[in-house]
Design an enzyme around this catalytic site. Structure first.
Site, PDB file in Angstrom:
ATOM      1  N   CYS A   2       0.886  -1.134   0.245  1.00 54.39           N
ATOM      2  CA  CYS A   2      -0.099   0.154  -0.090  1.00 54.39           C
ATOM      3  C   CYS A   2       0.905   1.294  -0.029  1.00 54.39           C
ATOM      4  O   CYS A   2       1.564   1.425   0.878  1.00 54.39           O
ATOM      5  CB  CYS A   2      -0.997   0.040   1.171  1.00 54.39           C
ATOM      6  SG  CYS A   2      -1.896   1.557   1.195  1.00 54.39           S
ATOM      7  N   GLU A 114      -3.033   0.982  -6.932  1.00 52.31           N
ATOM      8  CA  GLU A 114      -1.907  -0.050  -7.124  1.00 52.31           C
ATOM      9  C   GLU A 114      -1.730  -0.030  -8.798  1.00 52.31           C
ATOM     10  O   GLU A 114      -2.717   0.253  -9.365  1.00 52.31           O
ATOM     11  CB  GLU A 114      -2.409  -1.385  -6.707  1.00 52.31           C
ATOM     12  CG  GLU A 114      -1.177  -2.357  -6.702  1.00 52.31           C
ATOM     13  CD  GLU A 114      -0.076  -1.726  -5.615  1.00 52.31           C
ATOM     14  OE1 GLU A 114       0.840  -1.295  -6.173  1.00 52.31           O
ATOM     15  OE2 GLU A 114      -0.112  -2.029  -4.562  1.00 52.31           O
TER      16      GLU A 114
END
Length: 271
Positions: A2, A114
């Site tokens: 993350c 992402e």
């Protein structure tokens, strides 16, 4: 992993969702659609109030800096590199194990970004080519648009170069726990690919479902084996993912337009 996420919910909404008992209006953060490491972020935690007579933990919404600085660190310089802790080893790593046992939090988000790591890009890296195609970013969020409750840790660090009464004498920092990305089909997937989160990246933030919030935040729970059970991945089929503009790749860009769903990957990007 993350490395970037979106957090646009108002503090009063987060207080209601997580049954927060204490938060300071003057600590309100603006909606952030491109949260990057070292920024201040919201975190939910259970802890006795400062100078309170009762040792009973109080659920609080606090502002923390994203990038954990261990209490024993000589300087805070490594915090930017410690934004993520791996669920598989968080209980044993020196930088995280004390916080895992006693200082756990929830980092609320709308979802996270992402970037696809495609096979073509890996080939370019191996060949040593300087010019690399742009990666296609995806936004990953709960399919029902509920809050993405990321499992986190927090820590206190004392800046010994400052006097005790200095407002920046104490740093409160946090890290997000990650786990292996789901290989099961997404609840809502793009028309072509990816079909699963693991097709985008091998890691993902560990999302805590509401039935685990109280146990995770409870500072009285210190049994490592019991806490590790809370790190089990959430049930499959809760997530969706869609492509977004490569504008999110620049941390200077910040606005709700970053969350706009594209019909497909942008031209010139990789999947």
């Amino acid at each position: 992993m993350c490395g970037r996420y979106a957090a646009s919910r108002r503090p009063e909404d987060l207080a209601g969702i997580f049954e927060v008992e204490k938060w300071e209006p003057e600590e309100t953060l603006d909606p952030d659609y491109n949260v990057a490491p070292t920024k201040e972020v919201y975190a939910v935690l259970d802890r006795p109030l400062k100078d309170a007579q009762s040792p009973k933990p109080v659920r609080q919404l606090r502002r923390l800096k994203w990038g954990l600085v261990p209490s024993w660190a000589k300087t805070p310089e490594g915090g930017a590199r410690m934004i993520n802790a791996r669920a598989e080893t968080v209980h044993e790593k020196p930088s995280y194990r004390r916080a895992f046992a006693a200082r756990r939090c929830i980092v609320p988000a709308d979802g996270y970004y992402e970037w696809v790591t495609g096979s073509a890009e890996r080939d370019l890296e191996v060949e040593g080519k300087k010019k690399r195609p742009r990666k296609q970013p995806y936004f990953v969020l709960p399919a029902d648009s509920s809050v993405f409750a990321m499992a986190g840790l927090y820590e206190f660090w004392r800046d010994r170069t400052l006097p005790d009464d200095h407002p920046q004498a104490w740093w409160v920092t946090c890290s997000v726990i990650t786990t292996e990305a789901e290989t099961s089909p997404l609840a809502v997937a793009p028309a072509d690919e990816p079909y699963a989160l693991a097709d985008i990246h091998p890691r993902m933030p560990l999302m805590l479902t509401p039935d685990r919030w109280d146990a995770w935040l409870d500072p009285a729970r210190t049994d490592v084996d019991g806490l590790r059970e809370l790190l089990a991945p959430p049930p499959a089929g809760l997530m969706r993912a869609y492509p977004v503009s490569t504008a999110v790749s620049n941390v200077r860009n910040n606005g709700p337009e970053l969350l706009k769903e594209l019909e497909g990957p942008e031209e010139g990007t990789l999947f």
